[in-house]
Write a protein that holds these residues in place. Sequence first.
Motif, PDB file in Angstrom:
ATOM      1  N   PHE A 229     -34.846  70.158 -62.110  1.00 32.52           N
ATOM      2  CA  PHE A 229     -34.226  69.599 -63.334  1.00 32.52           C
ATOM      3  C   PHE A 229     -32.766  69.602 -63.310  1.00 32.52           C
ATOM      4  O   PHE A 229     -32.243  70.244 -63.924  1.00 32.52           O
ATOM      5  CB  PHE A 229     -34.741  70.465 -64.671  1.00 32.52           C
ATOM      6  N   PRO A 230     -32.165  68.649 -62.405  1.00 36.92           N
ATOM      7  CA  PRO A 230     -30.686  68.598 -62.148  1.00 36.92           C
ATOM      8  C   PRO A 230     -30.151  67.976 -63.319  1.00 36.92           C
ATOM      9  O   PRO A 230     -30.723  66.942 -63.778  1.00 36.92           O
ATOM     10  CB  PRO A 230     -30.792  67.958 -61.068  1.00 36.92           C
ATOM     11  N   VAL A 231     -29.049  68.443 -63.730  1.00 40.79           N
ATOM     12  CA  VAL A 231     -28.236  67.888 -64.432  1.00 40.79           C
ATOM     13  C   VAL A 231     -26.950  67.563 -63.979  1.00 40.79           C
ATOM     14  O   VAL A 231     -25.928  68.473 -63.785  1.00 40.79           O
ATOM     15  CB  VAL A 231     -28.051  68.713 -66.075  1.00 40.79           C
ATOM     16  N   GLU A 232     -26.419  66.344 -63.936  1.00 39.66           N
ATOM     17  CA  GLU A 232     -25.159  65.947 -63.177  1.00 39.66           C
ATOM     18  C   GLU A 232     -24.232  65.586 -64.582  1.00 39.66           C
ATOM     19  O   GLU A 232     -24.441  65.394 -65.730  1.00 39.66           O
ATOM     20  CB  GLU A 232     -25.238  64.874 -62.381  1.00 39.66           C
ATOM     21  N   LYS A 233     -23.033  65.046 -64.189  1.00 35.02           N
ATOM     22  CA  LYS A 233     -22.031  64.711 -65.093  1.00 35.02           C
ATOM     23  C   LYS A 233     -22.440  63.568 -65.918  1.00 35.02           C
ATOM     24  O   LYS A 233     -22.111  63.348 -67.005  1.00 35.02           O
ATOM     25  CB  LYS A 233     -20.719  64.382 -64.404  1.00 35.02           C
ATOM     26  N   THR A 234     -23.286  62.590 -65.144  1.00 32.28           N
ATOM     27  CA  THR A 234     -23.873  61.498 -66.159  1.00 32.28           C
ATOM     28  C   THR A 234     -25.019  61.879 -66.933  1.00 32.28           C
ATOM     29  O   THR A 234     -25.499  61.130 -67.843  1.00 32.28           O
ATOM     30  CB  THR A 234     -24.191  60.502 -65.124  1.00 32.28           C
ATOM     31  N   GLY A 235     -25.275  63.170 -66.679  1.00 32.99           N
ATOM     32  CA  GLY A 235     -26.854  63.465 -67.533  1.00 32.99           C
ATOM     33  C   GLY A 235     -27.776  64.094 -66.638  1.00 32.99           C
ATOM     34  O   GLY A 235     -27.711  64.151 -65.461  1.00 32.99           O
ATOM     35  N   PRO A 236     -28.989  64.210 -67.374  1.00 32.93           N
ATOM     36  CA  PRO A 236     -30.068  64.531 -66.800  1.00 32.93           C
ATOM     37  C   PRO A 236     -30.565  63.573 -65.431  1.00 32.93           C
ATOM     38  O   PRO A 236     -30.551  62.471 -65.878  1.00 32.93           O
ATOM     39  CB  PRO A 236     -31.420  64.823 -67.669  1.00 32.93           C
ATOM     40  N   VAL A 237     -31.017  64.044 -64.544  1.00 29.36           N
ATOM     41  CA  VAL A 237     -31.743  63.253 -63.310  1.00 29.36           C
ATOM     42  C   VAL A 237     -33.023  63.650 -63.089  1.00 29.36           C
ATOM     43  O   VAL A 237     -33.483  64.610 -62.630  1.00 29.36           O
ATOM     44  CB  VAL A 237     -31.099  63.537 -62.166  1.00 29.36           C
ATOM     45  N   VAL A 238     -33.891  62.630 -63.652  1.00 31.15           N
ATOM     46  CA  VAL A 238     -35.465  62.759 -63.521  1.00 31.15           C
ATOM     47  C   VAL A 238     -35.982  62.127 -62.175  1.00 31.15           C
ATOM     48  O   VAL A 238     -35.761  61.322 -61.846  1.00 31.15           O
ATOM     49  CB  VAL A 238     -36.233  62.184 -64.742  1.00 31.15           C
ATOM     50  N   GLN A 239     -36.651  63.060 -61.570  1.00 31.85           N
ATOM     51  CA  GLN A 239     -37.083  62.706 -60.387  1.00 31.85           C
ATOM     52  C   GLN A 239     -38.706  62.234 -60.296  1.00 31.85           C
ATOM     53  O   GLN A 239     -39.501  62.789 -60.641  1.00 31.85           O
ATOM     54  CB  GLN A 239     -37.089  63.868 -59.308  1.00 31.85           C
ATOM     55  N   GLY A 240     -38.563  60.722 -59.972  1.00 27.69           N
ATOM     56  CA  GLY A 240     -39.952  59.953 -59.980  1.00 27.69           C
ATOM     57  C   GLY A 240     -40.289  59.767 -61.327  1.00 27.69           C
ATOM     58  O   GLY A 240     -39.530  59.439 -62.328  1.00 27.69           O
ATOM     59  N   ASP A 241     -41.813  60.302 -61.439  1.00 28.67           N
ATOM     60  CA  ASP A 241     -42.217  60.228 -63.150  1.00 28.67           C
ATOM     61  C   ASP A 241     -42.463  61.461 -63.711  1.00 28.67           C
ATOM     62  O   ASP A 241     -43.345  61.480 -64.590  1.00 28.67           O
ATOM     63  CB  ASP A 241     -43.800  59.350 -62.872  1.00 28.67           C
ATOM     64  N   ASP A 242     -41.521  62.216 -63.074  1.00 29.02           N
ATOM     65  CA  ASP A 242     -41.778  63.839 -63.646  1.00 29.02           C
ATOM     66  C   ASP A 242     -41.525  63.838 -65.231  1.00 29.02           C
ATOM     67  O   ASP A 242     -40.655  63.296 -65.656  1.00 29.02           O
ATOM     68  CB  ASP A 242     -40.617  64.903 -63.002  1.00 29.02           C
ATOM     69  N   ALA A 243     -42.394  64.416 -65.843  1.00 31.27           N
ATOM     70  CA  ALA A 243     -42.302  64.500 -67.459  1.00 31.27           C
ATOM     71  C   ALA A 243     -42.926  65.904 -67.780  1.00 31.27           C
ATOM     72  O   ALA A 243     -43.965  66.258 -67.605  1.00 31.27           O
ATOM     73  CB  ALA A 243     -43.030  63.182 -68.060  1.00 31.27           C
ATOM     74  N   CYS A 244     -42.113  66.616 -68.579  1.00 28.44           N
ATOM     75  CA  CYS A 244     -42.759  67.929 -69.036  1.00 28.44           C
ATOM     76  C   CYS A 244     -41.817  68.549 -70.186  1.00 28.44           C
ATOM     77  O   CYS A 244     -40.933  67.635 -70.835  1.00 28.44           O
ATOM     78  CB  CYS A 244     -42.827  68.875 -67.823  1.00 28.44           C
ATOM     79  N   VAL A 245     -42.429  69.517 -70.679  1.00 28.45           N
ATOM     80  CA  VAL A 245     -41.523  70.290 -71.863  1.00 28.45           C
ATOM     81  C   VAL A 245     -41.029  71.569 -71.000  1.00 28.45           C
ATOM     82  O   VAL A 245     -41.628  72.280 -70.413  1.00 28.45           O
ATOM     83  CB  VAL A 245     -42.332  70.763 -73.046  1.00 28.45           C
ATOM     84  N   ILE A 246     -39.691  72.019 -71.018  1.00 26.82           N
ATOM     85  CA  ILE A 246     -39.295  73.067 -70.494  1.00 26.82           C
ATOM     86  C   ILE A 246     -39.380  74.099 -71.544  1.00 26.82           C
ATOM     87  O   ILE A 246     -38.444  73.927 -72.587  1.00 26.82           O
ATOM     88  CB  ILE A 246     -37.672  72.804 -69.897  1.00 26.82           C
ATOM     89  N   HIS A 247     -39.807  75.032 -71.500  1.00 27.06           N
ATOM     90  CA  HIS A 247     -40.086  76.159 -72.575  1.00 27.06           C
ATOM     91  C   HIS A 247     -39.254  77.648 -71.908  1.00 27.06           C
ATOM     92  O   HIS A 247     -39.691  78.061 -71.113  1.00 27.06           O
ATOM     93  CB  HIS A 247     -41.240  76.315 -73.017  1.00 27.06           C
ATOM     94  N   TRP A 248     -38.144  77.812 -72.559  1.00 27.94           N
ATOM     95  CA  TRP A 248     -37.454  79.310 -72.447  1.00 27.94           C
ATOM     96  C   TRP A 248     -38.204  80.353 -73.142  1.00 27.94           C
ATOM     97  O   TRP A 248     -37.543  80.915 -74.125  1.00 27.94           O
ATOM     98  CB  TRP A 248     -35.936  79.119 -72.568  1.00 27.94           C
ATOM     99  N   ALA A 249     -39.358  80.698 -72.805  1.00 27.41           N
ATOM    100  CA  ALA A 249     -40.207  81.732 -73.594  1.00 27.41           C
ATOM    101  C   ALA A 249     -39.819  82.923 -73.012  1.00 27.41           C
ATOM    102  O   ALA A 249     -40.874  83.464 -72.278  1.00 27.41           O
ATOM    103  CB  ALA A 249     -41.896  81.280 -73.344  1.00 27.41           C
TER     104      ALA A 249
END
Length: 322
Positions: A229-249
Amino acid sequence: MEDFGIIIACCDQDYHYAKGCCGSIRHFLGDVPICLIIDGEFSAPELEKAYGVKVINHLNVKNKVLRERSFGWGLTKMVAFWESPWSKFLFLDADTIVWGDMLKYANFKDFDVIVDRPLYKDTLEEVSRFFFTTQEVEKHFPEFQWQKHFGEYFCTGTFFAKRDLFSLDEYIYMLDFIKENPNIFWFGEQGFLNMMIFRDSDAGKLRLGQSSFQVIAPKFKWDELKKRFPVEKTGPVVQGDDACVIHWAGPKPTLYNSQVYSEPMNFSRRKCMREAQGLTGLPAEALLKSEDIKRALNIYQKKLVRKVRKAMKLSVKTGVNY
């Protein structure tokens, strides 16, 4: 998608994360309708104005039982099953963000509820710790074959569901049962909601879908999360068709916490701060940091109150003055 929206449950301690969650929805999913179910008396005018967010709270819940018995940690989200503004919804805990096109999992044509299929398998000890005491479930709910779903029990921080998935009577029965038997189901609604879903699926009362779409942050190393889940200066960079919910549980994603990979949440909070409150740069950073400090102080204060109450009870019981 028609008659569909995203519902986030929050309270005063995690409202700043709920704003970040809203920011991630707008970044990745566009103008999908959003609703906050708020446990508390505060409002969300900035989100209502910027994102058109609907608000459900104690004041406007229609059903008396839900209004009086379904607010508080682990119960607030249950309101969504009967009072969702839409017939179909994605639920999110406040300490989550969406990443990529999460809506690709919303297969309501074939399923009534779609839950996360864990990539890891809990041990028997973990099932009894995070979901329910298995021996007690066998005793009180003999019709539920919990062993059949060993390895499928999921963290309820996110799921897709249809409104009125369960009967309200079924929920009231569970509330009454838990009141009389408080040491069977764990982590708020997590244990009994898992049981309700899998039990009703086994009985043919609902169509259950499962896909691996939730990333529980504490179960991964910092470097693993940063790589995916890289976040660069331009914003998040989604790799391929990755899709999910990130949960800081677990440990929460505060702005400058080097122990927790928090950049996806940081980006989303900054986005919401800019779009909902018009703040950027140093003023935004100062306010975001103050939100983190306020949460930490609230948690410390509540822990202190619990310790004082415990000491006072012990004093009364033993006759020792503190």
